[in-house]
Design a protein around this motif. Structure first.
Motif, mmCIF file in Angstrom:
data_model
loop_
_atom_site.group_PDB
_atom_site.id
_atom_site.type_symbol
_atom_site.label_atom_id
_atom_site.label_comp_id
_atom_site.label_asym_id
_atom_site.label_seq_id
_atom_site.Cartn_x
_atom_site.Cartn_y
_atom_site.Cartn_z
ATOM 1 N N ALA A 152 64.192 -44.818 -52.072
ATOM 2 C CA ALA A 152 63.134 -45.372 -52.960
ATOM 3 C C ALA A 152 62.168 -44.359 -53.415
ATOM 4 N N ALA A 153 61.728 -43.428 -52.300
ATOM 5 C CA ALA A 153 60.706 -42.561 -52.730
ATOM 6 C C ALA A 153 61.387 -41.443 -53.176
ATOM 7 N N PHE A 154 62.576 -41.180 -53.022
ATOM 8 C CA PHE A 154 63.197 -40.020 -53.532
ATOM 9 C C PHE A 154 63.324 -40.551 -55.204
ATOM 10 N N TYR A 155 63.656 -41.664 -55.479
ATOM 11 C CA TYR A 155 63.902 -42.103 -56.849
ATOM 12 C C TYR A 155 62.631 -41.812 -57.617
ATOM 13 N N ARG A 156 61.447 -42.201 -57.067
ATOM 14 C CA ARG A 156 60.357 -42.132 -57.644
ATOM 15 C C ARG A 156 59.713 -40.541 -57.764
ATOM 16 N N ALA A 157 60.193 -39.856 -57.013
ATOM 17 C CA ALA A 157 59.771 -38.374 -56.843
ATOM 18 C C ALA A 157 60.479 -37.596 -57.867
#
Length: 801
Positions: A384-389
């Protein structure tokens, strides 16, 4: 008359941009020599001791000037049989410089993105397009134009691509595709799209015209009499589509848009079709295809509940189905419940669901947003953090390098996470290890990043991406042009391997070209976040790419940002030398588009900035660039003054000062320029002396500089030919061929061979002329220059006739 005017226009346009390389330069200078002929006898005009007559000539830039030059050519041709032959030969040679369509069989572009493996229904769209193609009575020269309209996520692109594949057999000459809106949501410029299409049609990048009007003419020439499909995806308005309409009745143009394109329908005969949601039955078929057979079949009622919540919007259906396909723990019932809860505005625990609008089109009840929220909720925290980044900026494509640095993870982890997001339909794979967001999905991820990470983390992600791309671009640029002087700490400690492959520079240029659009986006992102130190360094690192391949519209856009970034950086204790450097590089971009006034203004700014900070090396470069512009304008006396002034500026650099190490090469280049300018003034004795001095200086450089040695030998060949010494010209051109072979400069070697073939023809050596032309043809073929190859083959046919 028409052919002569076309030839004059082609040569004059190419002279400013440097199009056509050495061949283009020689043909431009030959036109100058022709126009200098005495009206009466066809000989040289009385130029006086200082070349006064030649000095009065100027490159014909405006249409009236080009017409006047053409009329003068016609007058010269009528003066004598010898002059008529010279003018006719020049027009024939110049015609080969005109950007031209590659033979149909040489290029059948297939630019369509992959079709969806789960595409469902839309048979009515294919039937409708087929009926349009079979319709009788269409006007001559008019392509079939079909416009698919509908909201985002409705499947317009998928339908257009699927129909293009289905109809491929009817269009044997290939397919072109472009998303007319960039990833940032701004419309692509017509020039940017035309460059892509012309490259796809087989026109070498270096020969694509710089100005949009000539690009458009060449595009239509390339498309004439072809049977092709042109897919123009995501058009914002009619004006964005019109430049790419081919005047060929054998073409099909498929346009997709969220807006009604009334002008396209009213003025160009386009037929519109509005796409609606899939039926419940087709939605069920689609989601079952996406989910696949790896999980037990669900009850029809539950499946219908899921697809009804998606509203029949294909993007939402595929997003919901993709999560079910890859997450074994996720049940149909849970997805149905999650969607239902979000429709009511609450999550499974009864808390209010996040509200907000990403781009003015989404609401909490938007089916696409609902499906994206469900898919996002099932991601692991790391994913999820990767998706946002990776959504912090609208990168044209998300590469592994881009993703890894945006998220601050290693490339192996980034690679695995990209694959995870693609499997759940939050990313689309568009090439080998390259991904792209649907614009609605990127808006979803960007909104989440803004809410959960905040501006600080998003800006940090952009800076990491910019640093990584600067490191990559500087390394590649260094391999493309290792000997040029450059600014910026990114180049510190870069060295070439001792036993470097000759093809390494060519590979590096190809690497830069593949990342070109991402690099431009990185510059824009860095400028937006105020990372001025990175903006101007990224522009510096793209110098080799732009100088070799053009892309002038992007060149100017990025370097305008570079100028402003360098100014702000200098005010905050940055490198003040960068200001002049950006102005000088921007000037070359303007030259490529033939914008002489803008180029002159930029060089004036460059010189003032460099003088203000005492940067002698930069000031000398700005003055040298003005001299090169004057030389291209046929103003050889003014050019020589600029080159000599640049030498005087270089003399101010003391031992150990900035630019000291580059002095020998810089002085050698200026000696070469002065020799060329003196040759055009017909001061052959002094010109040849200067050129020989330049040659000696290049030879004395540590490691030598075979490429520039070859260029000087070509200039010496020109000087000896112009002075009437064909034997010395041949000797110099022999050495030019040898030097370019040693340098591994394939296209420049071809130019040297063509020049030597001309000397053989002048000396009456047809066998040697033909041999050089055959070798040049092989060079053009090996270096993938079909236009140069075609030109040389035509010359060879004449020589062997």
């Amino acid at each position: 008359m028409g052919m002569a005017l076309s030839a004059v226009s082609t040569v004059a346009s190419g002279a400013l941009s440097g199009a056509g390389g050495e061949t283009g330069r020689r043909i431009s200078e030959r036109l100058c020599d022709l126009l200098s002929r005495d009206r009466a006898g066809g000989g040289e005009a009385d130029t006086g001791a200082e070349g006064g007559g030649l000095r009065q000539l100027a490159l014909p830039v405006t249409e009236p000037e080009r017409m006047a030059a053409t009329l003068r050519l016609m007058e010269i041709a009528r003066s004598s049989p010898e002059s008529a032959r010279a003018v006719t030969e020049w027009v024939r040679e110049a015609s080969w410089l005109a950007p031209r369509a590659v033979a149909h069989g040489a290029s059948r572009p297939q630019m369509l993105p992959p079709a969806s493996a789960v595409f469902t229904d839309r048979a009515d769209v294919l039937a409708w397009i087929t009926a349009l193609l079979d319709e009788e009575g269409r006007p001559p020269g008019a392509p079939t134009i079909a416009v698919l309209t509908g909201p985002g996520g409705i499947g317009k692109t998928a339908a257009a691509v699927q129909c293009a594949f289905e109809l491929g057999e009817r269009f044997a000459d290939g397919a072109l595709f472009v998303d007319l809106n960039s990833a940032s949501g701004t419309a692509l410029s017509p020039s940017e799209v035309l460059v892509r299409f012309l490259e796809g049609l087989g026109v070498p990048t270096a020969t694509v015209p710089g100005d949009e009007a000539r690009q458009r003419d060449l595009y239509r020439d390339c498309m004439a009499d072809r049977r092709m499909i042109v897919v123009l995806d995501n058009a914002r308005d009619d004006a964005q589509v019109v430049p790419f309409l081919p005047a060929s009745p054998g073409c099909l143009v498929l346009v997709t848009s969220r807006y009604r394109l009334g002008r396209l329908v009213g003025e160009y005969g386009a037929r519109p079709l509005s796409l609606g949601p899939l039926s419940t039955e087709d939605s069920v078929s689609l989601i079952r295809r996406v989910v696949g057979d790896n999980r037990p079949p669900a009850a029809d009622a539950i499946v219908r509940a899921v697809v009804e919540a998606t509203g029949g919007i294909p993007l939402a259906v595929c997003t919901a189905g993709a999560s079910l396909a890859v997450r074994e723990h996720l049940t149909w019932e849970r997805v149905a419940r999650q969607l239902s809860d979000r429709i009511r505005g609450h999550d499974q625990e009864g808390a209010a669901v996040r509200e907000g609008r990403s781009d003015g089109s989404g609401t909490p009840a938007d089916p696409v947003r609902l499906a994206q929220d469900v898919s996002y909720s099932e991601l692991t925290p790391d994913c999820a953090a990767f998706y946002r980044a990776i959504a912090v900026w609208a990168w044209p494509t998300v590469s592994v390098m881009c993703a890894a640095h945006a998220a601050g993870v290693g490339e192996a982890e980034a690679r695995a996470l990209l694959e995870q997001l693609a499997r759940v339909h939050l990313l689309e794979e568009v090439g080998e290890e390259r991904y792209r967001f649907h614009d609605l999905t990127r808006a979803h991820a960007r909104e989440l990043a803004d809410a959960e990470d905040g501006h600080g983390r998003m800006a940090a992600a952009v800076r990491r991406v910019a640093v990584a791309h600067l490191r990559f671009a500087a390394g590649a640029d260094f391999r493309v042009m290792p000997l040029r002087w450059r600014l910026g700490p990114a180049y510190q400690r870069l060295v070439l391997p001792e036993h470097r492959d000759r093809a390494d520079g060519k590979r590096a240029l190809a690497e830069l070209r593949r990342e070109r659009e991402n690099l431009a986006a990185v510059i824009e992102a860095a400028a937006h976040h105020g990372f001025d130190d990175l903006v101007w360094q990224l522009c510096e690192a793209m110098w080799g790419l732009h100088l070799k391949l053009g892309f002038h519209a992007q060149w100017i856009d990025t370097h305008l940002l570079g100028v402003e970034a360098a100014r702000r950086s200098a005010e905050e204790f940055g490198d003040p030398r960068a200001v002049g450097r950006m102005w000088t590089q921007l000037a070359f971009g303007y030259m490529g588009l033939g914008q002489v006034g803008d180029a002159e203004d930029a060089l004036k700014e460059a010189r003032a900035a460099d003088r203000a900070c005492g940067h002698h090396r930069g000031e000398a470069t700005a003055v040298e660039a003005l001299g090169l512009l004057r030389l291209r304008q046929w103003e050889s006396v003014a050019a020589q003054r600029c080159f000599e002034e640049a030498q005087q500026i270089l003399e101010r650099i003391g031992r150990g000062e900035d630019g000291w190490d580059d002095l020998p090469r810089a002085t050698a280049l200026l000696e070469h320029h002065i020799g060329r300018a003196q040759t055009k003034q017909r001061h052959f004795t002094t010109a040849i002396a200067r050129l020989n001095d330049a040659l000696a200086r290049f030879r004395d450089l540590p490691g030598g500089d075979p490429y520039n040695e070859g260029r000087v030998y070509m200039s010496l060949g020109d000087a000896h030919l112009d002075s009437g010494d064909t034997e010395l010209a041949r000797v110099c051109l022999d050495n030019a061929v040898k030097a370019m072979t040693e340098a591994g400069a394939g296209l420049q070697l071809a130019d040297a061979l063509v020049a030597r073939a001309e000397s053989h023809r002048s000396a009456g050596r047809p066998a040697q002329e033909a041999e050089d032309l055959r070798t040049a043809a092989a060079c053009f073929e090996e270096n993938e220059d079909p236009v140069g190859l075609e030109r040389v083959r035509a010359r060879l046919a004449e020589a062997e006739a």
